[in-house]
Motif scaffolding. Structure first.
Motif, PDB file in Angstrom:
ATOM      1  N   TYR A 199       2.672  -5.893  -9.342  1.00  0.00           N
ATOM      2  CA  TYR A 199       3.181  -5.618  -7.998  1.00  0.00           C
ATOM      3  C   TYR A 199       4.705  -5.707  -7.967  1.00  0.00           C
ATOM      4  O   TYR A 199       5.386  -4.855  -7.398  1.00  0.00           O
ATOM      5  CB  TYR A 199       2.551  -6.612  -7.018  1.00  0.00           C
ATOM      6  CG  TYR A 199       2.908  -6.407  -5.559  1.00  0.00           C
ATOM      7  CD1 TYR A 199       3.465  -5.210  -5.096  1.00  0.00           C
ATOM      8  CD2 TYR A 199       2.658  -7.413  -4.624  1.00  0.00           C
ATOM      9  CE1 TYR A 199       3.772  -5.032  -3.755  1.00  0.00           C
ATOM     10  CE2 TYR A 199       2.969  -7.244  -3.287  1.00  0.00           C
ATOM     11  CZ  TYR A 199       3.527  -6.055  -2.856  1.00  0.00           C
ATOM     12  OH  TYR A 199       3.840  -5.884  -1.526  1.00  0.00           O
TER      13      TYR A 199
ATOM     14  N   SER B 178       4.009  -1.667  -5.741  1.00  0.00           N
ATOM     15  CA  SER B 178       2.749  -1.238  -5.139  1.00  0.00           C
ATOM     16  C   SER B 178       1.637  -2.147  -5.635  1.00  0.00           C
ATOM     17  O   SER B 178       1.655  -2.611  -6.781  1.00  0.00           O
ATOM     18  CB  SER B 178       2.446   0.213  -5.528  1.00  0.00           C
ATOM     19  OG  SER B 178       1.117   0.577  -5.177  1.00  0.00           O
TER      20      SER B 178
ATOM     21  N   VAL C 174      -4.766  -3.267  -8.277  1.00  0.00           N
ATOM     22  CA  VAL C 174      -6.135  -2.899  -7.888  1.00  0.00           C
ATOM     23  C   VAL C 174      -6.853  -2.233  -9.057  1.00  0.00           C
ATOM     24  O   VAL C 174      -8.020  -2.544  -9.353  1.00  0.00           O
ATOM     25  CB  VAL C 174      -6.123  -1.961  -6.665  1.00  0.00           C
ATOM     26  CG1 VAL C 174      -7.513  -1.372  -6.419  1.00  0.00           C
ATOM     27  CG2 VAL C 174      -5.646  -2.704  -5.421  1.00  0.00           C
ATOM     28  N   ILE C 175      -6.162  -1.330  -9.740  1.00  0.00           N
ATOM     29  CA  ILE C 175      -6.749  -0.656 -10.896  1.00  0.00           C
ATOM     30  C   ILE C 175      -7.088  -1.664 -11.985  1.00  0.00           C
ATOM     31  O   ILE C 175      -8.172  -1.630 -12.585  1.00  0.00           O
ATOM     32  CB  ILE C 175      -5.792   0.421 -11.442  1.00  0.00           C
ATOM     33  CG1 ILE C 175      -5.612   1.546 -10.420  1.00  0.00           C
ATOM     34  CG2 ILE C 175      -6.313   0.983 -12.760  1.00  0.00           C
ATOM     35  CD1 ILE C 175      -6.861   2.316 -10.098  1.00  0.00           C
TER      36      ILE C 175
ATOM     37  N   TRP D 141      -1.407  -1.015  -5.934  1.00  0.00           N
ATOM     38  CA  TRP D 141      -2.443  -0.168  -6.534  1.00  0.00           C
ATOM     39  C   TRP D 141      -2.592  -0.364  -8.040  1.00  0.00           C
ATOM     40  O   TRP D 141      -3.723  -0.349  -8.545  1.00  0.00           O
ATOM     41  CB  TRP D 141      -2.200   1.299  -6.188  1.00  0.00           C
ATOM     42  CG  TRP D 141      -2.475   1.606  -4.746  1.00  0.00           C
ATOM     43  CD1 TRP D 141      -1.582   2.018  -3.805  1.00  0.00           C
ATOM     44  CD2 TRP D 141      -3.732   1.500  -4.069  1.00  0.00           C
ATOM     45  NE1 TRP D 141      -2.183   2.167  -2.578  1.00  0.00           N
ATOM     46  CE2 TRP D 141      -3.510   1.872  -2.711  1.00  0.00           C
ATOM     47  CE3 TRP D 141      -5.012   1.134  -4.455  1.00  0.00           C
ATOM     48  CZ2 TRP D 141      -4.534   1.877  -1.760  1.00  0.00           C
ATOM     49  CZ3 TRP D 141      -6.037   1.140  -3.513  1.00  0.00           C
ATOM     50  CH2 TRP D 141      -5.794   1.506  -2.196  1.00  0.00           C
TER      51      TRP D 141
ATOM     52  N   ILE E  37      -9.794  -3.975  -4.034  1.00  0.00           N
ATOM     53  CA  ILE E  37      -8.909  -3.534  -2.951  1.00  0.00           C
ATOM     54  C   ILE E  37      -8.674  -4.670  -1.961  1.00  0.00           C
ATOM     55  O   ILE E  37      -7.538  -4.982  -1.585  1.00  0.00           O
ATOM     56  CB  ILE E  37      -9.494  -2.298  -2.233  1.00  0.00           C
ATOM     57  CG1 ILE E  37      -9.521  -1.097  -3.169  1.00  0.00           C
ATOM     58  CG2 ILE E  37      -8.682  -1.972  -0.977  1.00  0.00           C
ATOM     59  CD1 ILE E  37     -10.250   0.119  -2.594  1.00  0.00           C
TER      60      ILE E  37
ATOM     61  N   LEU F 285       0.847  -1.198   0.000  1.00  0.00           N
ATOM     62  CA  LEU F 285       0.000   0.000   0.000  1.00  0.00           C
ATOM     63  C   LEU F 285       0.881   1.246   0.000  1.00  0.00           C
ATOM     64  O   LEU F 285       0.939   2.005   0.967  1.00  0.00           O
ATOM     65  CB  LEU F 285      -0.935  -0.009   1.220  1.00  0.00           C
ATOM     66  CG  LEU F 285      -1.990  -1.117   1.215  1.00  0.00           C
ATOM     67  CD1 LEU F 285      -2.731  -1.153   2.543  1.00  0.00           C
ATOM     68  CD2 LEU F 285      -2.972  -0.919   0.058  1.00  0.00           C
TER      69      LEU F 285
ATOM     70  N   ARG G 140       2.365   4.551  -2.673  1.00  0.00           N
ATOM     71  CA  ARG G 140       1.942   5.347  -3.826  1.00  0.00           C
ATOM     72  C   ARG G 140       2.800   5.011  -5.051  1.00  0.00           C
ATOM     73  O   ARG G 140       4.020   5.157  -5.021  1.00  0.00           O
ATOM     74  CB  ARG G 140       2.074   6.831  -3.503  1.00  0.00           C
ATOM     75  CG  ARG G 140       1.596   7.746  -4.617  1.00  0.00           C
ATOM     76  CD  ARG G 140       1.710   9.189  -4.180  1.00  0.00           C
ATOM     77  NE  ARG G 140       1.285  10.108  -5.235  1.00  0.00           N
ATOM     78  CZ  ARG G 140       1.282  11.431  -5.113  1.00  0.00           C
ATOM     79  NH1 ARG G 140       1.691  11.971  -3.967  1.00  0.00           N
ATOM     80  NH2 ARG G 140       0.887  12.188  -6.099  1.00  0.00           N
TER      81      ARG G 140
ATOM     82  N   LEU H  32      -0.091   3.265 -12.856  1.00  0.00           N
ATOM     83  CA  LEU H  32      -1.556   3.215 -12.770  1.00  0.00           C
ATOM     84  C   LEU H  32      -2.162   3.060 -14.160  1.00  0.00           C
ATOM     85  O   LEU H  32      -3.129   2.313 -14.354  1.00  0.00           O
ATOM     86  CB  LEU H  32      -2.090   4.481 -12.089  1.00  0.00           C
ATOM     87  CG  LEU H  32      -1.744   4.641 -10.604  1.00  0.00           C
ATOM     88  CD1 LEU H  32      -2.305   5.953 -10.072  1.00  0.00           C
ATOM     89  CD2 LEU H  32      -2.282   3.468  -9.787  1.00  0.00           C
TER      90      LEU H  32
END
Length: 258
Positions: A225, A230, A235-236, A232, A171, A103, A105, A111
């Protein structure tokens, strides 16, 4: 004699690696291990099983197969919360670091790559599912209730489906399967960690038509990852994949396609 400095620009500094984070470890070096994985699995299954009993008690014995939006939405919410809660409880056991769970940034570039992987994964998985059906003859759809809710639910119910299924579920599941699962296994190398965590992710969706698609998506998310440091971007990707499925199902009804 004083030496004159060499003419010309100095050589460019070597670019540091994009991922400086040790996956699955906090700043002190404590890593996610078997205790975290075991606790996460126990919490995940306990909440899932308990949630099923709650749904059956609240909506009746056929709630899981009725196709009604109410129990389906509760089930999706419980699935999302069970994964997220399992990851959180496991993290608080010893490691207590958001960074150890991935978790952190990421850059905007990652992203965007995650979004592209979600779209590409959706397209590739349509082929994977068709091949699975052709090989096994299994045409059952274990997620038919989700499709029924997406197509036949009210606008509010569809909005909740997107929130629970395309926001909270990505998430929670990425925190659990990539953050805890992949994070624990990563000490034995990327390939082993990616394969095993992705198979576990697939099996969590059942032995059905969704299994090969979920395994493939898990492999992509492990790579995201690994490269970005990350969860995120994963997740996206997960959110884009799930969101496309729900939106396309809704469009089938809106456009009058039989």
């Amino acid at each position: 004699m004083i030496e004159q400095p060499a003419h010309g620009s100095p050589p460019p500094a070597e670019r540091p690696p994009e991922n400086k984070i040790t996956i699955g470890a906090n700043a002190a070096g404590r890593r996610i291990g078997l205790p975290e994985f075991a606790v996460a699995a126990a919490v995940y299954f306990a909440v899932q099983i308990g949630g099923v009993f709650v749904i059956l008690a609240a909506f009746g014995g056929d709630a899981l197969t009725s196709g009604e939006a109410g129990p389906t939405l509760v089930l999706v919410f419980i699935a999302a919360m069970s994964a997220g809660l399992a990851a959180l409880v496991a993290l608080l056991l010893r490691v207590r670091s958001a960074a150890a769970l991935g978790l952190v940034r990421p850059t905007g570039r990652w992203l965007l790559i995650g979004a592209g992987c979600g779209l590409g994964g959706f397209l590739v998985n349509r082929i994977v599912i068709l091949l699975y059906v052709a090989i096994t003859g299994d045409q059952g759809n274990p997620q038919q209730n989700l499709a029924d809710t997406a197509m036949g639910g009210s606008v509010a119910q569809f909005a909740l489906l997107l929130l629970f299924g395309a926001v909270l579920t990505p998430i929670g599941e990425e925190a659990l399967f990539r953050g805890i699962g992949f994070g624990w296994l990563r000490r034995w190398g990327f390939v082993l960690a990616a394969v095993i965590s992705s198979v576990i992710f697939g099996l969590a969706h059942g032995i059905n038509v969704v299994l090969p698609a979920a395994v493939l998506l898990g492999l992509v998310h492990a790579w995201l990852y690994e490269r970005s440091g990350s969860i995120w971007p994963a997740v996206i990707s997960h959110a884009v994949n799930n969101g496309i499925i729900f939106i396309l199902a809704r469009l089938v009804i809106a456009l009058g396609i039989s």
